[in-house]
Design a protein around this motif. Structure first.
Motif, PDB file in Angstrom:
ATOM      1  N   GLY A 182       0.809  -1.215   0.000  1.00  0.00           N
ATOM      2  CA  GLY A 182       0.000   0.000   0.000  1.00  0.00           C
ATOM      3  C   GLY A 182       0.840   1.262   0.000  1.00  0.00           C
ATOM      4  N   ALA A 183       2.098   1.148  -0.415  1.00  0.00           N
ATOM      5  CA  ALA A 183       3.028   2.279  -0.380  1.00  0.00           C
ATOM      6  C   ALA A 183       2.825   3.258  -1.537  1.00  0.00           C
ATOM      7  CB  ALA A 183       4.470   1.765  -0.394  1.00  0.00           C
ATOM      8  N   VAL A 184       2.112   2.836  -2.570  1.00  0.00           N
ATOM      9  CA  VAL A 184       1.903   3.688  -3.748  1.00  0.00           C
ATOM     10  C   VAL A 184       0.412   3.712  -4.105  1.00  0.00           C
ATOM     11  CG1 VAL A 184       4.243   3.530  -4.729  1.00  0.00           C
ATOM     12  CG2 VAL A 184       2.610   1.707  -5.176  1.00  0.00           C
ATOM     13  N   PRO A 185      -0.404   4.329  -3.254  1.00  0.00           N
ATOM     14  CA  PRO A 185      -1.859   4.265  -3.457  1.00  0.00           C
ATOM     15  C   PRO A 185      -2.339   4.916  -4.757  1.00  0.00           C
ATOM     16  CG  PRO A 185      -1.308   5.848  -1.740  1.00  0.00           C
ATOM     17  CD  PRO A 185      -0.050   5.112  -2.077  1.00  0.00           C
ATOM     18  N   ASN A 186      -1.730   6.001  -5.161  1.00  0.00           N
ATOM     19  CA  ASN A 186      -2.171   6.647  -6.400  1.00  0.00           C
ATOM     20  C   ASN A 186      -1.814   5.804  -7.621  1.00  0.00           C
ATOM     21  OD1 ASN A 186      -3.331   8.924  -5.149  1.00  0.00           O
ATOM     22  ND2 ASN A 186      -1.298   9.817  -4.903  1.00  0.00           N
ATOM     23  N   LEU A 187      -0.641   5.219  -7.619  1.00  0.00           N
ATOM     24  CA  LEU A 187      -0.255   4.329  -8.707  1.00  0.00           C
ATOM     25  C   LEU A 187      -1.148   3.084  -8.704  1.00  0.00           C
ATOM     26  CD1 LEU A 187       1.589   3.703 -11.060  1.00  0.00           C
ATOM     27  CD2 LEU A 187       3.245   2.779  -9.432  1.00  0.00           C
ATOM     28  N   ALA A 188      -1.449   2.564  -7.526  1.00  0.00           N
ATOM     29  CA  ALA A 188      -2.333   1.393  -7.416  1.00  0.00           C
ATOM     30  C   ALA A 188      -3.702   1.695  -8.011  1.00  0.00           C
ATOM     31  CB  ALA A 188      -2.462   0.969  -5.958  1.00  0.00           C
ATOM     32  N   ARG A 189      -4.209   2.890  -7.740  1.00  0.00           N
ATOM     33  CA  ARG A 189      -5.511   3.285  -8.291  1.00  0.00           C
ATOM     34  C   ARG A 189      -5.439   3.358  -9.819  1.00  0.00           C
ATOM     35  NH1 ARG A 189      -7.282   8.296  -9.311  1.00  0.00           N
ATOM     36  NH2 ARG A 189      -5.641   9.209  -8.069  1.00  0.00           N
ATOM     37  N   LEU A 190      -4.341   3.864 -10.337  1.00  0.00           N
ATOM     38  CA  LEU A 190      -4.169   4.007 -11.784  1.00  0.00           C
ATOM     39  C   LEU A 190      -4.117   2.648 -12.484  1.00  0.00           C
ATOM     40  CD1 LEU A 190      -3.601   6.028 -14.138  1.00  0.00           C
ATOM     41  CD2 LEU A 190      -1.177   5.691 -13.650  1.00  0.00           C
TER      42      LEU A 190
END
Length: 78
Positions: A30-38
């Motif tokens: 969960g360290a890159v939430p914006n990238l995960a959303r993308l």
């Protein structure tokens, strides 16, 4: 004109020297939430990750030119 199956836009994210396992772990943590959303989360529901093929040594400009053109450095001249 696009249909329901064809994406209207594509985002190509090229991060030189980022190993796939490091990205996978960052998504899991969960360290890159914006990238995960993308990309659609850990399962990459909206993304594709391919095995990296690069030049040696990995010099950003040369590597990115190779990825984008598909040409060997001796052919693209970067």
């Amino acid at each position: 004109m696009t249909d329901a199956q064809t994406p209207a836009r594509i985002v190509l994210l090229n991060i030189d020297a980022l190993r796939p396992d490091v990205l996978d772990q960052a998504l899991l943590d969960g360290a890159v939430p914006n990238l995960a959303r993308l990309v659609g989360g850990v399962d990459l529901e909206k993304g594709i990750q391919y095995q990296p093929v690069s030049t040696a040594p990995s010099i950003t400009f040369c590597s990115q030119a190779t990825v984008i053109t598909g040409a060997h450095p001796r052919d693209h001249g970067v």
